[in-house]
Design a protein around this motif. Structure first.
Motif, PDB file in Angstrom:
ATOM      1  N   CYS A  48       0.876  -1.184   0.000  1.00 48.30           N
ATOM      2  CA  CYS A  48       0.000   0.000   0.000  1.00 48.30           C
ATOM      3  C   CYS A  48       0.909   1.229   0.000  1.00 48.30           C
ATOM      4  CB  CYS A  48      -0.896  -0.015   1.241  1.00 48.30           C
ATOM      5  SG  CYS A  48       0.041   0.190   2.772  1.00 48.30           S
ATOM      6  N   CYS A  50       1.665   3.486   2.180  1.00 51.35           N
ATOM      7  CA  CYS A  50       2.519   3.706   3.362  1.00 51.35           C
ATOM      8  C   CYS A  50       3.444   2.522   3.620  1.00 51.35           C
ATOM      9  CB  CYS A  50       1.677   4.010   4.608  1.00 51.35           C
ATOM     10  SG  CYS A  50       1.036   2.540   5.448  1.00 51.35           S
ATOM     11  N   GLY A  51       3.100   1.356   3.069  1.00 52.22           N
ATOM     12  CA  GLY A  51       3.978   0.196   3.198  1.00 52.22           C
ATOM     13  C   GLY A  51       3.663  -0.720   4.365  1.00 52.22           C
ATOM     14  N   TYR A  52       2.675  -0.364   5.180  1.00 53.38           N
ATOM     15  CA  TYR A  52       2.433  -1.165   6.393  1.00 53.38           C
ATOM     16  C   TYR A  52       1.194  -2.048   6.344  1.00 53.38           C
ATOM     17  CZ  TYR A  52       6.239   1.108   8.843  1.00 53.38           C
ATOM     18  OH  TYR A  52       7.479   1.528   9.225  1.00 53.38           O
ATOM     19  N   LEU A  53       0.525  -2.119   5.182  1.00 49.14           N
ATOM     20  CA  LEU A  53      -0.676  -2.953   5.099  1.00 49.14           C
ATOM     21  C   LEU A  53      -0.326  -4.400   5.443  1.00 49.14           C
ATOM     22  CD1 LEU A  53      -3.704  -3.046   4.278  1.00 49.14           C
ATOM     23  CD2 LEU A  53      -2.939  -3.739   2.010  1.00 49.14           C
ATOM     24  N   CYS A  60      -0.860   0.772   9.347  1.00 49.94           N
ATOM     25  CA  CYS A  60      -1.376   1.272   8.069  1.00 49.94           C
ATOM     26  C   CYS A  60      -2.668   2.052   8.272  1.00 49.94           C
ATOM     27  CB  CYS A  60      -1.610   0.112   7.105  1.00 49.94           C
ATOM     28  SG  CYS A  60      -2.388   0.630   5.565  1.00 49.94           S
ATOM     29  N   ARG A  61      -2.699   3.267   7.727  1.00 49.88           N
ATOM     30  CA  ARG A  61      -3.920   4.072   7.786  1.00 49.88           C
ATOM     31  C   ARG A  61      -4.423   4.394   6.377  1.00 49.88           C
ATOM     32  NH1 ARG A  61      -3.936   2.277  11.770  1.00 49.88           N
ATOM     33  NH2 ARG A  61      -3.711   3.051  13.890  1.00 49.88           N
ATOM     34  N   CYS A  62      -3.958   3.652   5.374  1.00 47.70           N
ATOM     35  CA  CYS A  62      -4.380   3.908   3.990  1.00 47.70           C
ATOM     36  C   CYS A  62      -5.852   3.528   3.827  1.00 47.70           C
ATOM     37  CB  CYS A  62      -3.549   3.087   3.009  1.00 47.70           C
ATOM     38  SG  CYS A  62      -1.796   3.434   3.087  1.00 47.70           S
TER      39      CYS A  62
HETATM   40 ZN   LIG Z   1      -0.809   1.726   4.164  1.00 49.64          ZN
END
Ligand SMILES: [Zn+2]
Length: 198
Positions: A48, A50-53, A60-62
């Motif tokens: 995603c 931000c990279g944290y999904l 992740c807050r996407c």
């Molecule tokens: Zn994310």
């Protein structure tokens, strides 16, 4: 290509031709020149923006829309031409991480070299370069397995091109295991390297 979706869409789409045919045609005012362009594409992307999904830290807050827009930068036809898709967990930041078990790079390299030799001895080219008649001859399946693969491709929404590529990957897995015939296990593993369409 690191951060694949960050590349210009036009640059990414132009890769489709050489990935498929191994050459590229450059057309200028009056001339058309064909150049050899056989290469191995290795690319990385985040799950995603931000990279944290999917990360256990839940950072992740996407939004689903942001994730969708990020992934849509890569077209289906481009993804179709990439044989092995792998999801890897974020690298641990532990400085004293214990060494991983498993085969060493040298052992893996020797195994790959043996599998390649096997392919060239059998059919004159590596599995990736098999044409349609070669595919029929060297990637033959039992009726049961063929039906099983067709159903799986249908369920995953894979194109015919992707299905042929799955078959070649399965052939390579059989070669790595030094097996004469492609088994159901090889097919199942090859399918795991394909993302489902959409
Ligand atoms: Zn994310």
């Amino acid at each position: 290509m690191d951060e694949l979706p960050e590349f210009d869409r036009k640059v990414l789409e132009v890769l489709r031709e050489p990935l498929e045919s191994g050459h590229i045609v450059i057309a200028r005012a009056r001339d058309k020149v064909r150049f050899p362009a056989r290469f191995q594409l290795v690319a990385a992307m985040n799950p995603c923006p931000c990279g944290y999904l999917g990360d256990p830290s839940n950072r992740c807050r996407c939004t689903p829309e942001q994730i969708q827009r990020y992934r849509a930068k890569l077209s289906g036809p481009l993804l179709d031409r990439i044989d092995l898709h792998l999801t890897v967990a974020r690298e641990t930041t532990a400085l004293n991480a214990p060494p991983q078990d498993g085969e060493s790079t040298a052992q893996a390299a020797a195994k790959v070299a043996r599998a390649r030799e096997r392919q060239v001895r059998r059919q004159g080219v590596a599995n990736a370069f098999l044409d349609l008649p070669g595919l029929r001859q060297h990637c033959a399946l039992s009726d049961n397995d063929r039906q099983w693969l067709e159903n799986a491709c249908e369920r995953l929404g894979l194109s015919l091109r992707a299905a042929h590529r799955v078959l070649k990957v399965a052939r390579t897995l059989a070669d790595l295991a030094e097996q004469q015939a492609i088994s159901r296990e090889h097919l199942a593993e090859a399918l795991q390297y394909r993302p489902a369409a959409g």
